[in-house]
Design a protein around this motif. Structure first.
Motif, PDB file in Angstrom:
ATOM      1  N   UNK A  85       0.974  -1.220  -0.036  1.00  0.00           N
ATOM      2  CA  UNK A  85      -0.183   0.058   0.062  1.00  0.00           C
ATOM      3  C   UNK A  85       0.887   1.350  -0.130  1.00  0.00           C
ATOM      4  N   UNK A  86       1.888   1.337   0.773  1.00  0.00           N
ATOM      5  CA  UNK A  86       2.942   2.276   0.728  1.00  0.00           C
ATOM      6  C   UNK A  86       3.456   2.408  -0.721  1.00  0.00           C
ATOM      7  N   UNK A  87       3.998   1.473  -1.346  1.00  0.00           N
ATOM      8  CA  UNK A  87       4.418   1.584  -2.318  1.00  0.00           C
ATOM      9  C   UNK A  87       3.656   2.237  -3.510  1.00  0.00           C
ATOM     10  N   UNK A  88       2.193   1.708  -3.612  1.00  0.00           N
ATOM     11  CA  UNK A  88       1.354   2.450  -4.293  1.00  0.00           C
ATOM     12  C   UNK A  88       1.103   3.887  -4.082  1.00  0.00           C
ATOM     13  N   UNK A  89       1.121   4.172  -2.862  1.00  0.00           N
ATOM     14  CA  UNK A  89       0.948   5.501  -2.608  1.00  0.00           C
ATOM     15  C   UNK A  89       2.370   6.380  -3.039  1.00  0.00           C
ATOM     16  N   UNK A  90       3.390   5.832  -2.999  1.00  0.00           N
ATOM     17  CA  UNK A  90       4.487   6.667  -3.286  1.00  0.00           C
ATOM     18  C   UNK A  90       4.880   6.738  -4.872  1.00  0.00           C
ATOM     19  N   UNK A  95       3.718  10.051  -9.753  1.00  0.00           N
ATOM     20  CA  UNK A  95       3.096  10.162 -11.005  1.00  0.00           C
ATOM     21  C   UNK A  95       2.242  11.673 -11.037  1.00  0.00           C
ATOM     22  N   UNK A  96       1.948  11.982 -10.051  1.00  0.00           N
ATOM     23  CA  UNK A  96       0.986  13.269  -9.944  1.00  0.00           C
ATOM     24  C   UNK A  96       1.628  14.518  -9.412  1.00  0.00           C
ATOM     25  N   UNK A 118      -0.350  27.528  -7.762  1.00  0.00           N
ATOM     26  CA  UNK A 118      -0.484  26.574  -7.096  1.00  0.00           C
ATOM     27  C   UNK A 118      -0.536  25.153  -7.795  1.00  0.00           C
ATOM     28  N   UNK A 119       0.360  24.181  -7.460  1.00  0.00           N
ATOM     29  CA  UNK A 119       0.350  22.735  -7.989  1.00  0.00           C
ATOM     30  C   UNK A 119       0.954  21.825  -7.178  1.00  0.00           C
ATOM     31  N   UNK A 120       0.898  20.641  -7.394  1.00  0.00           N
ATOM     32  CA  UNK A 120       1.285  19.657  -6.584  1.00  0.00           C
ATOM     33  C   UNK A 120       3.069  19.321  -6.897  1.00  0.00           C
ATOM     34  N   UNK A 150      12.841   6.255  -8.202  1.00  0.00           N
ATOM     35  CA  UNK A 150      13.619   7.451  -8.767  1.00  0.00           C
ATOM     36  C   UNK A 150      13.629   7.271 -10.192  1.00  0.00           C
ATOM     37  N   UNK A 151      14.108   6.089 -10.894  1.00  0.00           N
ATOM     38  CA  UNK A 151      14.508   6.038 -12.108  1.00  0.00           C
ATOM     39  C   UNK A 151      13.464   5.036 -12.806  1.00  0.00           C
ATOM     40  N   UNK A 152      13.330   5.137 -14.065  1.00  0.00           N
ATOM     41  CA  UNK A 152      12.205   4.205 -14.806  1.00  0.00           C
ATOM     42  C   UNK A 152      12.972   2.809 -14.788  1.00  0.00           C
ATOM     43  N   UNK A 153      11.960   1.862 -14.633  1.00  0.00           N
ATOM     44  CA  UNK A 153      12.301   0.571 -14.488  1.00  0.00           C
ATOM     45  C   UNK A 153      12.434   0.191 -16.299  1.00  0.00           C
ATOM     46  N   UNK A 154      13.283  -0.826 -16.097  1.00  0.00           N
ATOM     47  CA  UNK A 154      13.698  -1.180 -17.432  1.00  0.00           C
ATOM     48  C   UNK A 154      12.956  -2.597 -17.917  1.00  0.00           C
TER      49      UNK A 154
END
Length: 154
Positions: A85-90, A95-96, A118-120, A150-154
């Protein structure tokens, strides 16, 4: 292909895929196997049983704005469910939000005082910068991000 249940010394459980047990041991001794949550190289193999895929259930979705209910639901999760759940939240935060990097403290102030749109946002701030922002009444949430996200997954 060997799928192993692994755990770091901090108790974070995760799965690793290796060509063989020897391949896992070789990578582990060279500190190439890292915990995806805390980047700890001290990883050990956990006992595991064969996996049986008996169906798929979707995780419960929390309605937007119902954070109290979401927190109460998290209390009843086991360690693996909580970690997932924590990983999904991160991932959702990543992403947002806009990454402003080391300019985070200044950009948060500019947004708070109406000097920037104002933005996230997300970025890096020192402990002193974080405490100063909180003292000024600027609402922020320190969130450690695993190196693997922090890096895109291959």
């Amino acid at each position: 292909m060997k799928v192993l249940d692994l755990q770091c010394r901090h108790g974070h459980a995760f799965e690793g895929w290796f060509a063989s047990l020897d391949d896992f041991e070789d990578q582990r001794t060279r500190s190439l196997v890292l915990c995806p949550v805390c980047n700890d190289p001290e990883v050990s193999k956990m006992p595991s049983a064969p996996r049986l895929n008996l169906g798929h259930t979707e995780p419960a979705q929390v309605p937007p704005g119902n954070t109290q209910a979401a927190v109460q639901d998290l209390v009843h999760l086991d360690a693996r469910q909580l970690q997932a759940a924590w990983m999904r939240m991160v991932r959702q935060v990543m992403a947002n939000t806009e990454d402003v990097g080391p300019r985070f403290a200044q950009e948060a102030r500019n947004i708070h005082y109406g000097q920037a749109q104002e933005r996230a946002i997300r970025g890096q701030a020192s402990r002193e910068e974080t405490e100063a922002l909180l003292d000024e009444g600027i609402e922020i949430l320190p969130l450690p991000v695993p190196a693997g996200l922090k890096e895109p997954l291959q």
